[in-house]
Design an enzyme around this catalytic site. Sequence first.
Site, PDB file in Angstrom:
ATOM      1  N   MET A  71      43.443  41.828  40.592  1.00 26.47           N
ATOM      2  CA  MET A  71      43.659  42.387  41.931  1.00 26.47           C
ATOM      3  C   MET A  71      44.413  41.388  42.786  1.00 26.47           C
ATOM      4  O   MET A  71      45.510  41.666  43.243  1.00 26.47           O
ATOM      5  CB  MET A  71      42.326  42.766  42.549  1.00 26.47           C
ATOM      6  CG  MET A  71      42.420  43.549  43.830  1.00 26.47           C
ATOM      7  SD  MET A  71      40.895  44.411  44.265  1.00 26.47           S
ATOM      8  CE  MET A  71      39.749  43.079  44.430  1.00 26.47           C
ATOM      9  N   CYS A  72      43.883  40.201  43.022  1.00 24.89           N
ATOM     10  CA  CYS A  72      44.548  39.087  43.711  1.00 24.89           C
ATOM     11  C   CYS A  72      44.863  39.379  45.180  1.00 24.89           C
ATOM     12  O   CYS A  72      45.085  40.521  45.576  1.00 24.89           O
ATOM     13  CB  CYS A  72      45.832  38.667  43.010  1.00 24.89           C
ATOM     14  SG  CYS A  72      45.578  38.092  41.326  1.00 24.89           S
ATOM     15  N   GLY A  73      44.866  38.329  45.969  1.00 19.52           N
ATOM     16  CA  GLY A  73      45.172  38.443  47.393  1.00 19.52           C
ATOM     17  C   GLY A  73      46.214  37.438  47.809  1.00 19.52           C
ATOM     18  O   GLY A  73      46.264  36.318  47.287  1.00 19.52           O
TER      19      GLY A  73
END
Length: 297
Positions: free
Chosen positions: A1-3
């Site tokens: 997902m990562c931000g």
Amino acid sequence: MCGIIGLHLRDPVLYERLGPLMAEMLQGIVVRGPDSAGVAIYGDKSRCPAGQAAVSLLNAPEGLADAVARELPGVEEVHTELVGETTVLTAATSPELLSAAVAAVSPESRVVGMGEDMVIYKGIGNPNELARTYRLQEARGWQGIAHTRMATESAINAEGCHPFSVGVGVSLVHNGSFSNYASIRRELEAEGITFDSHNDTEVGARFVASRLAKGDDLSTALTALRKKFDGFYTLLVTTEKGFAVARDEFACKPAIIAEHPRWVAMASEFQALAMLPGIDEAHVFEPLPGRVYAWSR
């Protein structure tokens, strides 16, 4: 997902607030990447003094600074700072010469960033704890990016953390995946470009750095990447001159941009932007599919 978060300050009055603003922005993306976090900070003279270069390393041995200094005639001192898993060396020389000296005396060390106005920190663990380790609240400067990672394409280790920085002052953070990165990697290797990891993001970073080295500006380099790379991705790329965002043609990975006369910001979640000064007066929009957006100092 990562931000992803990024903040490019236009108003010098805000430079003293870069770190506190980034730390608040980080809170909005921690949930998207619990595995690790990395940051790049531009313009903090307490971390990279004026007239000096900074090189960020992983796996640095003790006593490295003295050994590197012996490789640099005319350099009186190499300063070293251990920040979590990252070691930062600074010296009155060029980034290329400092990096080359590290490679000569400590080939097992991994250079993960170098610049004249940029410092990078990378590590595994809870992003909030890492932000404290990196002294993010204390950061000053004109630009910064951060990434929180949920690993999909490679192991959870500091080497796999973003930002990926493979050129002087260039940093790339990525949410998504490149489906054809293996074939592009082979093309780049045929050109003599070497790789430090098996991460698909590094392939994107090497591609952008190679285009910049050939004379492209940031917008042109990212336009070339968008045309060549397949997959689902949002990218934020920064240099010691600017800040750019790119998305694939389907734009299924989230991205929000806010532009204000005093700053430009990008994040994976709006909640990471909500506390920025003057956000209610900013132009807030979702970047269009297949487009590159760029700003410079």
